[in-house]
Write a protein that holds these residues in place. Structure first.
Motif, PDB file in Angstrom:
ATOM      1  N   ILE A 151       0.621  -1.360  -0.422  1.00  0.00           N
ATOM      2  CA  ILE A 151       0.032  -0.307  -0.037  1.00  0.00           C
ATOM      3  C   ILE A 151       0.638   1.197  -0.267  1.00  0.00           C
ATOM      4  O   ILE A 151       1.871   1.398   0.308  1.00  0.00           O
ATOM      5  N   ALA A 152       0.027   2.564  -0.520  1.00  0.00           N
ATOM      6  CA  ALA A 152       0.928   3.494  -0.622  1.00  0.00           C
ATOM      7  C   ALA A 152       1.183   4.471   0.225  1.00  0.00           C
ATOM      8  O   ALA A 152      -0.533   4.761   0.931  1.00  0.00           O
ATOM      9  N   SER A 153       1.932   4.278   1.535  1.00  0.00           N
ATOM     10  CA  SER A 153       1.410   4.599   3.011  1.00  0.00           C
ATOM     11  C   SER A 153       1.637   6.736   3.199  1.00  0.00           C
ATOM     12  O   SER A 153       1.238   6.703   4.298  1.00  0.00           O
ATOM     13  N   GLU A 154       2.592   7.054   2.115  1.00  0.00           N
ATOM     14  CA  GLU A 154       3.078   8.501   2.088  1.00  0.00           C
ATOM     15  C   GLU A 154       1.735   9.168   2.672  1.00  0.00           C
ATOM     16  O   GLU A 154       0.719   9.102   2.439  1.00  0.00           O
ATOM     17  N   ALA A 155       1.773  10.060   3.580  1.00  0.00           N
ATOM     18  CA  ALA A 155       0.468  11.455   3.852  1.00  0.00           C
ATOM     19  C   ALA A 155       0.484  12.085   3.112  1.00  0.00           C
ATOM     20  O   ALA A 155       1.093  13.416   3.170  1.00  0.00           O
ATOM     21  N   PHE A 156      -0.178  12.105   1.925  1.00  0.00           N
ATOM     22  CA  PHE A 156      -0.020  13.411   1.111  1.00  0.00           C
ATOM     23  C   PHE A 156      -0.912  13.106  -0.076  1.00  0.00           C
ATOM     24  O   PHE A 156      -1.242  12.024  -0.681  1.00  0.00           O
ATOM     25  N   LEU A 157      -1.707  14.291  -0.620  1.00  0.00           N
ATOM     26  CA  LEU A 157      -2.343  14.096  -1.143  1.00  0.00           C
ATOM     27  C   LEU A 157      -2.076  14.823  -3.177  1.00  0.00           C
ATOM     28  O   LEU A 157      -2.814  15.255  -3.270  1.00  0.00           O
ATOM     29  N   GLY A 158      -1.514  15.358  -2.977  1.00  0.00           N
ATOM     30  CA  GLY A 158      -0.623  15.270  -4.579  1.00  0.00           C
ATOM     31  C   GLY A 158      -1.014  13.934  -5.247  1.00  0.00           C
ATOM     32  O   GLY A 158      -0.781  12.750  -4.588  1.00  0.00           O
ATOM     33  N   VAL A 159      -1.823  14.057  -6.805  1.00  0.00           N
ATOM     34  CA  VAL A 159      -1.463  12.709  -7.423  1.00  0.00           C
ATOM     35  C   VAL A 159       0.552  12.886  -8.554  1.00  0.00           C
ATOM     36  O   VAL A 159       0.492  13.323  -9.329  1.00  0.00           O
ATOM     37  N   ARG A 160       0.587  11.712  -7.668  1.00  0.00           N
ATOM     38  CA  ARG A 160       2.148  11.246  -7.839  1.00  0.00           C
ATOM     39  C   ARG A 160       2.179  10.231  -7.651  1.00  0.00           C
ATOM     40  O   ARG A 160       1.473   9.584  -6.697  1.00  0.00           O
ATOM     41  N   PRO A 161       3.078   9.309  -7.581  1.00  0.00           N
ATOM     42  CA  PRO A 161       3.291   7.715  -6.754  1.00  0.00           C
ATOM     43  C   PRO A 161       3.489   8.114  -5.807  1.00  0.00           C
ATOM     44  O   PRO A 161       4.481   9.095  -5.611  1.00  0.00           O
ATOM     45  N   ALA A 162       3.447   7.136  -4.290  1.00  0.00           N
ATOM     46  CA  ALA A 162       3.656   7.528  -3.630  1.00  0.00           C
ATOM     47  C   ALA A 162       5.425   6.970  -3.062  1.00  0.00           C
ATOM     48  O   ALA A 162       6.000   6.390  -3.821  1.00  0.00           O
ATOM     49  N   GLN A 163       5.474   7.829  -2.102  1.00  0.00           N
ATOM     50  CA  GLN A 163       7.218   7.732  -1.726  1.00  0.00           C
ATOM     51  C   GLN A 163       7.641   6.912  -0.920  1.00  0.00           C
ATOM     52  O   GLN A 163       8.795   6.970  -0.546  1.00  0.00           O
ATOM     53  N   GLU A 164       6.284   7.174  -0.052  1.00  0.00           N
ATOM     54  CA  GLU A 164       6.568   5.605   1.437  1.00  0.00           C
ATOM     55  C   GLU A 164       5.367   4.727   0.891  1.00  0.00           C
ATOM     56  O   GLU A 164       4.410   5.764   0.527  1.00  0.00           O
ATOM     57  N   VAL A 165       6.129   3.406   1.085  1.00  0.00           N
ATOM     58  CA  VAL A 165       5.171   2.153   0.539  1.00  0.00           C
ATOM     59  C   VAL A 165       5.149   1.388   2.055  1.00  0.00           C
ATOM     60  O   VAL A 165       6.749   1.327   1.990  1.00  0.00           O
ATOM     61  N   ASP A 166       4.353   0.638   2.454  1.00  0.00           N
ATOM     62  CA  ASP A 166       4.839  -0.544   2.975  1.00  0.00           C
ATOM     63  C   ASP A 166       3.664  -2.133   2.378  1.00  0.00           C
ATOM     64  O   ASP A 166       2.728  -1.682   1.878  1.00  0.00           O
ATOM     65  N   TYR A 167       4.314  -2.891   3.013  1.00  0.00           N
ATOM     66  CA  TYR A 167       4.053  -4.166   2.330  1.00  0.00           C
ATOM     67  C   TYR A 167       4.420  -5.363   3.278  1.00  0.00           C
ATOM     68  O   TYR A 167       4.667  -5.234   4.740  1.00  0.00           O
ATOM     69  N   TYR A 168       2.763  -5.495   3.607  1.00  0.00           N
ATOM     70  CA  TYR A 168       2.592  -7.441   4.221  1.00  0.00           C
ATOM     71  C   TYR A 168       2.343  -8.261   3.988  1.00  0.00           C
ATOM     72  O   TYR A 168       1.768  -8.106   2.175  1.00  0.00           O
ATOM     73  N   VAL A 169       2.341  -9.211   4.670  1.00  0.00           N
ATOM     74  CA  VAL A 169       2.208 -10.423   4.537  1.00  0.00           C
ATOM     75  C   VAL A 169       1.004 -10.817   5.775  1.00  0.00           C
ATOM     76  O   VAL A 169       1.480 -10.778   6.885  1.00  0.00           O
ATOM     77  N   ILE A 170      -0.241 -11.156   5.512  1.00  0.00           N
ATOM     78  CA  ILE A 170      -1.769 -11.525   6.709  1.00  0.00           C
ATOM     79  C   ILE A 170      -1.673 -13.389   6.634  1.00  0.00           C
ATOM     80  O   ILE A 170      -1.603 -12.964   4.814  1.00  0.00           O
TER      81      ILE A 170
END
Length: 364
Positions: A151-170
């Motif tokens: 998921i793109a987790s960056e706190a930012f409302l601009g429309v561009r690829p996020a610069q902070e991302v988190d990967y999980y496995v459940i």
């Protein structure tokens, strides 16, 4: 596969053994989750880092996190199977890792390496191995379903690829996807809605594709159907896939046809495996365009003897009827090919048959 770069933080409140045993006796699908989850973080400045397995729990996201506003996310589905000797295996995980990278590229997310993907699965399953069900018979199709997602987790409302991302496995223990065992399902033909369009995200495994299918799935349910089939967006003529499964058509001359891959069709791991198993059985697989008229006419003439769907969750599911606003087309009784291919696949996955294609990877 090495797991040395994943730190493990054991849960201090794992579910009690008796409660877990009750869940494993009747897990359902996607309702109960294991004690832990895997996590890796990515930032544009530090790449992938923070590899860990930690207690399962809620995520903390800023209300402006990009995933909540622009849907920049992807996911996978993969299963872990307990064999008779107690060992735990998974099926063709490298194919899931490859598709995960392909989805990431399309959604402008960072690509996760095979090692990170496979090690995250292995470490989580090793930590929660007691959550992997032990089938009590060949009819018991219980397994541990794993859901890697990014998921793109960056706190930012601009429309561009996020610069902070988190990967999980459940992970969650699961039984058969359709309640009541394997039986032919009813398919609703969607006339008004499309799952994907050329140039879009149809070939990627992302939530937006599934969100776009839900209204059509509701329409299917309203018409007493189990699943929905989508036609192409350009001509409304060519069969593509179901909401979450690929389609196969068995012809009386031994051909087995599935719609050829385009950028509007998800490349299923089970689909690819069916093509190989069909060859093993002496059938002639074909990947080509197939129209809704060929489907209808083939059933009417007897040229098409079976239709089935396949996917990780549901494995192989025969189709009993095609329902549309123009009426219902009953399919022939008997699903010999689907039944044979389904058994061949499950026997490999559960270790009851020799894995001649090198598809299985041991996790524990």
């Amino acid at each position: 596969m090495s797991t040395e770069h994943f730190s493990v933080q054991p849960s201090i409140q794992p579910l009690a053994d008796n409660l877990r045993d009750d869940i494993l006796a009747n897990p359902g699908f996607g309702r109960h989750f294991t004690d832990h989850m895997a996590h890796i973080r990515w930032t544009s400045s530090a790449d992938w880092h923070g590899h860990e397995v930690r207690p399962y729990g809620p995520l903390q996201l800023d209300p402006s996190a990009a995933v909540l506003h622009y849907g920049q996310e992807i996911f996978e589905g993969i299963k872990a199977y307990r064999h008779a000797d107690g060992s735990i295996w998974t099926f063709r995980p490298e194919k899931n890792a490859e598709r995960f990278r392909r989805s990431a590229r399309r959604l402008a997310l960072p690509e996760l390496s095979d090692d990170n993907f496979l090690n995250s699965v292995k470490t989580l399953v090793s930590q929660d191995a007691h959550w992997v069900p032990t089938p009590d018979s060949e009819a018991d199709e219980s397994s541990l379903y794993l859901r890697p997602f990014m998921i793109a987790s960056e706190a930012f409302l601009g429309v561009r690829p996020a610069q902070e991302v988190d990967y999980y496995v459940i992970a969650c223990p699961v039984a058969a996807y359709f309640k009541g065992g394997v039986k032919p399902v009813s398919i609703w033909l969607s006339s008004h809605y499309k799952r994907a369009a050329p140039g879009g995200t149809g070939f990627a495994k992302c939530g937006g594709n599934y969100a776009a299918s839900l209204l059509a799935q509701q329409e299917a349910s309203d018409n007493n159907c189990d699943q929905v089939a989508f036609l192409d967006a350009a001509e409304n003529t060519w069969v593509e896939e179901l909401g979450g499964m690929n389609l196969f058509f068995v012809f009386k001359d031994g051909r087995i046809v599935t719609p050829r891959l385009t950028d509007t069709i998800l490349e299923g791991v089970t689909r690819d495996s069916m093509l190989q198993l069909a060859r093993d059985e002496g059938l002639t697989p074909e990947e080509r365009a197939i129209s809704i008229n060929e489907w209808r006419d083939g059933i009417a003439s007897g040229e098409i003897t079976e239709v089935f769907a396949c996917g990780t969750a549901a494995v192989v599911t025969p189709i009993g009827q095609l329902v549309s606003e123009n009426g219902t087309i009953e399919h022939p009784e008997g699903n010999a090919v689907a039944t044979k291919l389904r058994k061949r696949l499950l026997d490999i996955q559960y270790g009851r048959a020799k894995d001649t294609h090198g598809w299985m990877t041991q996790l524990v």
